[in-house]
Design a protein around this motif. Structure first.
Motif, PDB file in Angstrom:
ATOM      1  N   GLY A  70       0.875  -1.515   0.077  1.00 11.17           N
ATOM      2  CA  GLY A  70      -0.053  -0.025   0.189  1.00 11.17           C
ATOM      3  C   GLY A  70       0.949   1.198  -0.214  1.00 11.17           C
ATOM      4  N   ASP A  71       0.105   2.453   0.530  1.00 13.95           N
ATOM      5  CA  ASP A  71       0.802   3.750   0.299  1.00 13.95           C
ATOM      6  C   ASP A  71       1.465   4.134   1.650  1.00 13.95           C
ATOM      7  N   VAL A  72       2.421   3.872   1.756  1.00 11.07           N
ATOM      8  CA  VAL A  72       3.196   4.324   3.227  1.00 11.07           C
ATOM      9  C   VAL A  72       3.401   5.779   3.259  1.00 11.07           C
ATOM     10  N   ASP A  73       3.721   6.398   2.190  1.00 13.00           N
ATOM     11  CA  ASP A  73       3.899   7.889   2.368  1.00 13.00           C
ATOM     12  C   ASP A  73       2.514   8.572   3.147  1.00 13.00           C
ATOM     13  N   ALA A  74       1.401   7.996   2.852  1.00 13.08           N
ATOM     14  CA  ALA A  74       0.141   8.557   3.532  1.00 13.08           C
ATOM     15  C   ALA A  74       0.430   8.622   4.740  1.00 13.08           C
ATOM     16  N   TRP A  75       1.020   7.831   5.507  1.00 14.89           N
ATOM     17  CA  TRP A  75       1.378   7.760   6.921  1.00 14.89           C
ATOM     18  C   TRP A  75       2.394   8.549   7.266  1.00 14.89           C
ATOM     19  N   ALA A  76       3.308   8.993   6.358  1.00 18.30           N
ATOM     20  CA  ALA A  76       4.482   9.963   7.007  1.00 18.30           C
ATOM     21  C   ALA A  76       4.048  11.133   8.014  1.00 18.30           C
ATOM     22  N   GLU A  77       2.806  11.754   7.681  1.00 20.67           N
ATOM     23  CA  GLU A  77       2.289  12.947   8.589  1.00 20.67           C
ATOM     24  C   GLU A  77       2.160  12.517   9.916  1.00 20.67           C
ATOM     25  N   VAL A  78       1.893  11.142  10.339  1.00 18.46           N
ATOM     26  CA  VAL A  78       1.630  11.089  11.620  1.00 18.46           C
ATOM     27  C   VAL A  78       3.018  11.078  12.584  1.00 18.46           C
ATOM     28  N   PHE A  79       4.144  10.828  11.840  1.00 17.96           N
ATOM     29  CA  PHE A  79       5.430  11.043  12.785  1.00 17.96           C
ATOM     30  C   PHE A  79       6.034  12.235  12.037  1.00 17.96           C
ATOM     31  N   PRO A  80       5.853  13.176  12.863  1.00 15.91           N
ATOM     32  CA  PRO A  80       6.387  14.792  12.578  1.00 15.91           C
ATOM     33  C   PRO A  80       7.906  14.653  12.411  1.00 15.91           C
ATOM     34  N   GLU A  81       8.253  15.143  10.914  1.00 11.33           N
ATOM     35  CA  GLU A  81       9.672  15.335  10.732  1.00 11.33           C
ATOM     36  C   GLU A  81      10.396  14.117  10.918  1.00 11.33           C
ATOM     37  N   ASP A  82       9.736  12.757  10.599  1.00  8.50           N
ATOM     38  CA  ASP A  82      10.397  11.593  10.676  1.00  8.50           C
ATOM     39  C   ASP A  82      10.994  11.209  11.946  1.00  8.50           C
ATOM     40  N   LEU A  83      10.566  11.810  13.228  1.00  3.42           N
ATOM     41  CA  LEU A  83      11.213  11.552  14.606  1.00  3.42           C
ATOM     42  C   LEU A  83      12.324  12.149  14.603  1.00  3.42           C
ATOM     43  N   VAL A  84      12.829  13.142  13.676  1.00  2.00           N
ATOM     44  CA  VAL A  84      14.041  13.466  13.824  1.00  2.00           C
ATOM     45  C   VAL A  84      14.296  14.460  15.258  1.00  2.00           C
ATOM     46  N   PRO A  85      13.095  15.164  15.665  1.00  6.83           N
ATOM     47  CA  PRO A  85      13.346  16.138  16.813  1.00  6.83           C
ATOM     48  C   PRO A  85      13.591  14.943  18.149  1.00  6.83           C
ATOM     49  N   GLY A  86      12.833  13.911  17.994  1.00  8.95           N
ATOM     50  CA  GLY A  86      13.430  13.145  19.092  1.00  8.95           C
ATOM     51  C   GLY A  86      14.787  12.733  19.510  1.00  8.95           C
ATOM     52  N   ILE A  87      15.485  12.549  18.081  1.00  4.54           N
ATOM     53  CA  ILE A  87      16.717  12.204  17.924  1.00  4.54           C
ATOM     54  C   ILE A  87      17.708  13.224  18.673  1.00  4.54           C
ATOM     55  N   ILE A  88      17.202  14.526  18.090  1.00  5.17           N
ATOM     56  CA  ILE A  88      18.034  15.524  18.588  1.00  5.17           C
ATOM     57  C   ILE A  88      17.936  15.857  19.953  1.00  5.17           C
ATOM     58  N   ASP A  89      16.793  15.679  20.342  1.00  8.66           N
ATOM     59  CA  ASP A  89      16.489  15.959  21.959  1.00  8.66           C
ATOM     60  C   ASP A  89      17.343  14.676  22.740  1.00  8.66           C
ATOM     61  N   LEU A  90      17.415  13.682  22.139  1.00  6.70           N
ATOM     62  CA  LEU A  90      18.166  12.591  22.747  1.00  6.70           C
ATOM     63  C   LEU A  90      19.391  12.801  23.174  1.00  6.70           C
ATOM     64  N   VAL A  91      20.153  13.294  21.746  1.00  3.69           N
ATOM     65  CA  VAL A  91      21.610  13.634  21.796  1.00  3.69           C
ATOM     66  C   VAL A  91      21.696  14.768  22.937  1.00  3.69           C
ATOM     67  N   TRP A  92      20.922  15.807  22.833  1.00  6.83           N
ATOM     68  CA  TRP A  92      21.155  17.019  23.475  1.00  6.83           C
ATOM     69  C   TRP A  92      21.055  16.569  25.072  1.00  6.83           C
ATOM     70  N   THR A  93      20.122  15.909  25.566  1.00  5.61           N
ATOM     71  CA  THR A  93      19.709  15.627  26.905  1.00  5.61           C
ATOM     72  C   THR A  93      20.815  14.670  27.346  1.00  5.61           C
ATOM     73  N   THR A  94      21.388  13.716  26.654  1.00  6.82           N
ATOM     74  CA  THR A  94      22.166  12.753  27.201  1.00  6.82           C
ATOM     75  C   THR A  94      23.510  13.310  27.267  1.00  6.82           C
ATOM     76  N   TRP A  95      23.814  14.333  26.446  1.00  7.13           N
ATOM     77  CA  TRP A  95      25.109  15.129  26.546  1.00  7.13           C
ATOM     78  C   TRP A  95      25.056  15.964  27.862  1.00  7.13           C
ATOM     79  N   ALA A  96      24.016  16.423  28.299  1.00  9.30           N
ATOM     80  CA  ALA A  96      23.915  17.144  29.276  1.00  9.30           C
ATOM     81  C   ALA A  96      24.534  16.658  30.820  1.00  9.30           C
ATOM     82  N   THR A  97      24.327  15.171  30.478  1.00  5.28           N
ATOM     83  CA  THR A  97      24.904  14.578  32.004  1.00  5.28           C
ATOM     84  C   THR A  97      26.078  13.517  31.638  1.00  5.28           C
TER      85      THR A  97
END
Lengths: 1036, 221
Positions: free
Chosen positions: B4-31
């Protein structure tokens, strides 16, 4: 008004729109299909002889035969059932009459003795359905076969032990035993085997109408139509004379190696009793107890691969002694086909290639290869006449296929199998036409006096690898045995080249040598014992590092979960490994397939590999571990572990290991195995005396060997001075308390006091100052966390034996409080565990009767503290609990049963819990988008299927209301219609994700394995993976 | 199997979850225990990878950090001075990278003097994304700059200048090290856009991690 028969039965079964490769409606469909369907030759034979109306294939295997009955004809249907059982290729036959559908099984023995039953009373009958009243059940039938529900619900009708191959094997073995024991004078086994092979071959010629009454009359044998008539002559002398007359004529007409023996000498050894035995066998009488079957075997319809596979088993298990020395491991037919499917992936143009089986046995792989080559030849030469056909097929035997075996009987049987396969590709009229003109069978076995070159009776290790001959594919199931003879060719070959050869395992030597016989782009594909990748001993790791560095492994099919029912005679679990002669590059990956036990495989030997059971492994990671001296755990981690588990295991592996506390000089803890008592055969030089620190002896079998032990749990040795084997552990420090004792079966307990123990127990001891830590260690070892880690990393547990090796235990993650992820709370948690220990010990002292209950409660409470110590997240807890409660109780079972957690039907609350967690997880990631996901589950218990429906909703938007037509069947019917082409022979019900603009469907069987909370987390991940991994679009 | 059409579901995961990865790196670096000014990126990244794998946010994200060993130079068998952090979708059986960070040190002390290393950041780091080191599924990439003397403003400025100077090679329209579209409030998270011939622009997210201070997000740029 249309009668039921006139209706389109395909629509009734929900396969109206199906076409090749999932459905074949005629022999012509088989001919036209590109690529050819699996086992095309056998399918054509089935269409011809069983007069089929259709065949449904799943997972590249024919699975259901359909036959429309023209009218009520009990005799015709009985004949159909006879052919169906004899072919034994497909588990299910559906007979469609005007009003009924009768579903039969080929995995039920035919009736013995008595009058012939009507088809509706036959042993093979599984279900009778009315085409009108049971329309819904008929519609769900195919789905239920795909999901395994049909085999679960009718498990008694599907017993692989009752299929033609097993039955024939049992009977043939009994026949051979009776032949061998039938006379006072011992008959040479080689003569016996040749006699049996020739008889089966001759019976085949009669059953296929290649020779007949006319042929017999031509050579002066009157009043006989079949071999059975000759064997049944009242005069045994006449029977013998006519039999050998026939053999002589066949030898003259057919040529080949099968009739090249000195028949006169053989005839002298054959007695009337031998003829009686064979007469009974060919009449379908069970030689073991003399009961006659309803029908005799029909070698004209039994597939040649089946006959060959049977002979291989027969060959390898002829006697216990022979079994041990041959390294017995029979290649079931389905395994040979699976191995070839893997071997020949993306390898077109087989006729231009050369194939070698260096341990060919009865030639099962050569026969299966011959059939594929013959199929290709036929498609390339559709208009060939019979002369061209014979010469084309003969060329395949002589120039494409090669086998080697050191066993002379094996070579003979391989040639016999290939002869059968060869004749099977020719029509009886063609054979009869040329029989008198040319010697139809080419000599295949290399003899000193000449002969063919296809089969060589030699040791593969004596074959020079510099030989100019190169092969495009080397396949086989080399012998699995530890060579006891250090001068055996395989051992010498490895030693001369300095190649690691752990346990002198013969199969390993084949894995080293085979690639040296390959062309530059050739492949090897072998069935190998699992230890080649799973063992963790020093030589095994050396082997892995050097072998995996030298050859790129491309595919590993791990069959460990099937060992106890499919390969019960194999001593080790089996792997199918495909590799090439070139070393891997840095980006090389291995496709790793791990099929698990389900109803389809236990009841019908249909192997399905679910998407969950397929993964890719980077070879660089494996080699990096090996290079660093680490044990590569990835083969085990990815066996039962899910992607979520890999993450947790990866995290746990970052912690210091238990071995770090004692694995170095000046270590604070000691570790050691218990003492080993001398055996009866040990002489004085094999014994020595040691002084124990105590007379206390703790036995591994003590029933409360959990969490902690009391001094009164010990037996008392007569003296502290004991005699042990000279190789026994002599470091008695480990017997001093405080220490933690761990049995081979991974039961563990803390003992504050001195206690000696035997070899099946290991101890970890430390100074008194570390008592609290040792108590905590015991709590940890008794916790689900340690069991979880061990199950997913141990070389044995869940694969071969429930035995934890020393390395498995010492590799367990165990950070000391200073390194614990919980930080400053670590000491407090250790103290709290100690308080619970003291409390429990006091309770046990007061109330010994409920010791098990007290300990169970304590472990439960301590587990929470252990989880805190390791900072286990609630999500990680889910993974641990599911592994303990579902996977560990399901691994390596002997047969499918309702008690196996993965196979149990999921409950409604479990499915609701699954859906809740799936949606929660997805919505957590959707946070920040304008959407949310709402889920529900549609189920069809009759078909054993569920469909998870996820609606993509704008935030604030209500979930759509559901109509009555919103059921599993309507949904699947629609999806099948739209996506059938993309599925090929894959099943729609095996965990397919279908993305539509506003709805996402997940189809899956209802068994519990697919509805755990771990499955919900992984399904959420796989949905995300599909979206995150979608390809970017190039700009136009 | 996916249909089927996977593209139609991309909008459910904003920015392909990249913000989550950026936050993971930033917060982990803090400690994260901070590296010394002389430490190389390979050992820092090794330690940092371990820390990321222990982070609670990592457990919850549908990604897996690959066990990518540092590359060896085939000629000398010596470890090359580069390593990266690769993220694969956790639920995929395929070893397909969907997001990766190239890690480079900035303002490092070498032989007693400070070297900005901004040029290496661009030519040996960013260029790997532009020259097609990674597969076609990547829409975003990341650069981590370990700012070893803690002077992040200086590091950002020099990296910005180097990017501008290599604008053409980097296939950028404007050559600007702009504010992050995902974490606009954080001045140490930046973004560049590259035209790699796909229908969407390829975005590189730059995280400048100070080796000196465990901080709250700096002010908006």
């Amino acid at each position: 008004m249309a009668t039921a028969t006139q209706k389109d039965w395909k629509k009734e079964f929900g396969i109206g729109g199906w076409a090749a490769p999932a459905f074949f409606g005629s022999r012509q469909d088989v001919d036209a299909a590109v690529p050819p369907p699996p086992q095309a030759h056998a399918l054509r034979r089935a269409f011809d002889r069983l007069k089929l109306t259709g065949v449904v294939c799943f997972d590249n295997a024919p699975t259901v035969y359909f036959r429309e009955a023209q009218g009520p004809d009990a005799a015709a249907e009985q004949e159909l059932l006879r052919l169906f059982w004899n072919q034994g290729l497909v588990p299910i036959l559906v007979v469609i009459t005007g009003t009924e559908v009768r579903i039969h099984s080929s995995l039920t023995l035919p009736e013995r003795g008595g009058p012939s039953p009507t088809p509706d009373r036959s042993n093979s009958l599984v279900r009778t359905l009315n085409r009108v009243a049971d329309a819904s059940e008929i519609r769900q039938f195919i789905l239920s076969v795909q999901s395994g529900e049909f085999f679960r619900a009718n498990s008694k009708s599907f017993d692989p032990k009752q299929r033609v191959d097993r039955e024939l094997l049992r009977n043939l073995r009994a026949t051979r035993e009776q032949l061998a024991g039938g006379t006072e004078r011992a008959i040479d086994p080689l003569v016996l085997d040749a006699f049996l092979c020739r008889l089966v071959f001759t019976c085949y010629l009669f059953d296929r109408n290649i020779i007949d009454q006319e042929y017999l009359e031509d050579i002066g044998i009157r009043d006989a139509e079949h071999l059975r008539d000759i064997l049944g002559r009242k005069s045994r002398t006449e029977a013998k004379n006519q039999l050998y007359k026939l053999f002589g004529q066949l030898g003259h007409d057919l040529n080949g190696n099968l009739f090249s023996d000195d028949l006169g000498e053989e005839a002298q050894q054959i007695t009337a009793k031998h003829l009686d035995t064979m007469n009974a066998f060919f009449r379908g009488t069970d030689v073991r107890h003399g009961q006659q079957s309803l029908w005799p075997y029909d070698f004209g319809v039994i597939p040649i691969e089946t006959i060959s596979a049977i002979y291989e088993h027969f060959l390898k298990t002829a006697g216990e002694g022979a079994k041990k020395t041959a390294g017995a491991f029979y290649t079931p037919r389905f395994l040979a086909e699976m191995l070839l499917d893997i071997s020949l992936e993306e390898r077109p143009n087989l006729l231009a290639k050369r194939f070698l089986d260096p341990a060919c046995g009865s030639g099962i792989f050569l026969v299966a290869l011959f059939n594929r080559l013959a199929e290709e030849w036929s498609r390339k030469n559709p208009k060939a006449g019979y002369d061209d056909r014979i010469s084309g097929l003969t060329r395949i035997l002589r120039t494409n296929l090669f086998g080697i075996d050191s066993n002379r009987t094996a070579c003979r049987i391989a040639a016999f199998s290939l002869y059968l396969a060869f004749l099977d590709q020719l029509s009886p009229p063609d054979i009869r036409r040329v029989l008198k003109k040319i010697k139809i069978l080419p000599p295949l076995v290399a003899e000193e006096t000449g002969g063919g070159e296809t089969i060589r009776c030699a040791d593969f290790f004596e074959l020079p690898e510099e030989d100019a001959t190169r092969y495009d594919l080397v396949v086989g199931n080399p012998p699995w045995k530890s060579e006891t003879d250090t001068k055996s060719p395989a051992v010498v070959w490895c030693a001369e080249r300095g190649l690691p050869h752990p346990d002198r395992q013969a199969a390993t030597a084949f894995a080293w040598k085979a690639p040296r016989h390959l062309t530059d782009d050739g492949r090897v594909c072998f069935v190998l014992p699992h230890g080649i990748l799973f063992n963790h001993g020093p030589t095994a790791l050396d082997l892995q590092q050097r072998w995996l560095s030298a050859h790129q492994v491309e595919v590993v099919l791990n069959l460990a979960d099937f060992q106890r029912f499919l390969f019960e005679e194999a001593e080790n679990p089996a792997l199918v490994i495909r590799f090439i002669r070139q070393p891997p590059d840095s980006t090389a990956t291995v496709r790793y397939l791990n099929p698990k036990t389900d109803w389809n495989v236990t009841q019908a030997e249909m192997v399905s590999i679910y998407p969950e059971d397929q993964t890719q492994i980077r070879l660089s990671e494996v080699l990096s571990d090996l290079k660093a001296g680490d044990v590569p755990l990835v083969w085990k981690e990815r066996y039962w572990g899910t992607p979520r588990d890999w993450k947790l295991l990866d995290r746990l592996r970052l912690f210091p290991k238990l071995a770090d506390i004692f694995g170095h000089d000046g270590a604070r803890w000691v570790v050691g195995q218990g003492f080993q008592k001398p055996g009866a055969s040990d002489g004085p030089s094999d014994r020595k005396e040691i002084e124990l620190p105590t007379r206390n002896l703790m036995e591994a079998r003590f029933k409360h060997f959990r969490l902690f032990l009391l001094e009164e749990d010990c037996d008392k040795l007569p003296s502290t001075r004991i005699t042990v084997r000279s190789r026994s552990n002599t470091n008695t420090e480990v017997f001093r308390g405080p220490h933690v004792l761990i049995t081979d079966g991974f039961k563990s307990a803390f003992a504050a006091f001195d206690a000696a123990f035997r070899q099946s127990v290991r101890g970890i001891g430390g100074p008194k100052a570390d008592t609290k830590l040792l108590v905590f260690l015991s709590a940890y070892l008794n916790s689900p966390l340690a069991s979880y880690y061990l199950f997913h990393t141990s070389a044995n547990i869940g694969v071969e034996r429930a035995k934890a090796e020393s390395g498995d235990v010492t590799r367990l993650p165990f950070p000391l409080p200073g390194d614990a992820p919980c930080g400053k709370r670590a000491d407090e948690l250790v103290s709290r565990v100690n308080e619970l220990y003291h409390e429990a010990a006091r309770k046990v002292n007061r109330d010994t009767a409920d010791r098990a209950g007290i300990i169970k409660t304590s472990i439960g409470t301590m587990t929470e503290l252990v989880f805190d110590y390791f900072d286990i997240d609630p999500i990680e807890r889910i993974l641990i609990e599911d592994t303990i409660n579902v996977l560990m109780r399901s691994a390596r079972r002997r047969k499918a049963s309702e008690r196996i957690p993965t196979l149990q039907a999921s409950t409604k609350p479990a499915r609701e819990q699954y859906t809740r967690l799936l949606c929660e997880t997805l919505n957590q990631w959707a946070n920040g988008s304008a959407y949310r996901v709402a889920g529900r589950v549609l189920t069809s218990p009759e078909s054993g299927l569920g469909v998870v429906v996820l609606d993509k909703l704008k935030k604030g938007e209500a979930a759509p209301s559901h109509s009555d037509s919103d059921g599993v069947i309507p949904v699947l019917e629609r999806l099948e219609r739209v996506y059938r082409k993309d599925l090929g022979t894959l099943s729609m019900v095996r965990n397919v994700k279908v993305f539509e603009p506003k709805v996402l469907y997940l189809t899956k069987p209802l068994s519990q394995r697919f509805w755990t909370r771990t499955a919900a987390l992984n399904d959420a991940d796989s949905i995300a993976a599909a979206v995150l991994g979608r390809p970017t679009k190039e700009r136009v | 199997m996916t249909l089927g059409d996977v593209d139609a579901w991309a909008e459910v995961f904003p920015e392909d979850l990249v913000p989550g990865i950026i936050d993971l790196v930033w917060t982990t670096w803090a400690t994260f225990p901070k590296p010394s000014p002389k430490e190389h990126e390979v050992p820092i990244t090794r330690r940092f990878r371990c820390a990321l794998k222990q982070a609670k946010d990592y457990i919850r994200l549908p990604v897996r950090i690959d066990r990518e060993p540092a590359e060896d130079d085939p000629a000398t068998a010596q470890e090359l001075g580069r390593i990266d952090l690769r993220f694969s979708p956790a639920g995929s059986a395929l070893e397909e990278v969907y997001f990766a960070f190239e890690c480079k040190r900035l303002n490092a002390t070498e032989n007693g003097t400070r070297r900005p290393r901004a040029s290496e950041y661009v030519t040996e780091g960013m260029m790997r994304f532009v020259t097609g080191q990674y597969g076609g599924a990547m829409r975003h990439g990341g650069m981590i700059g370990y700012v070893l003397d803690g002077d992040c403003d200086h590091a950002v400025r020099l990296v910005g200048q180097n990017i501008a100077a290599n604008r053409v090679e980097l296939r950028m329209q404007n050559g600007e090290l702009g504010a992050s579209s995902l974490r606009r409030e954080n001045a140490m998270i930046r973004e560049t856009a590259h035209d790699l011939g796909r229908s969407d622009v390829f975005r590189l997210h730059h995280l400048f991690l100070s080796a000196m201070i465990p901080t709250a997000p700096p002010n908006t740029p």
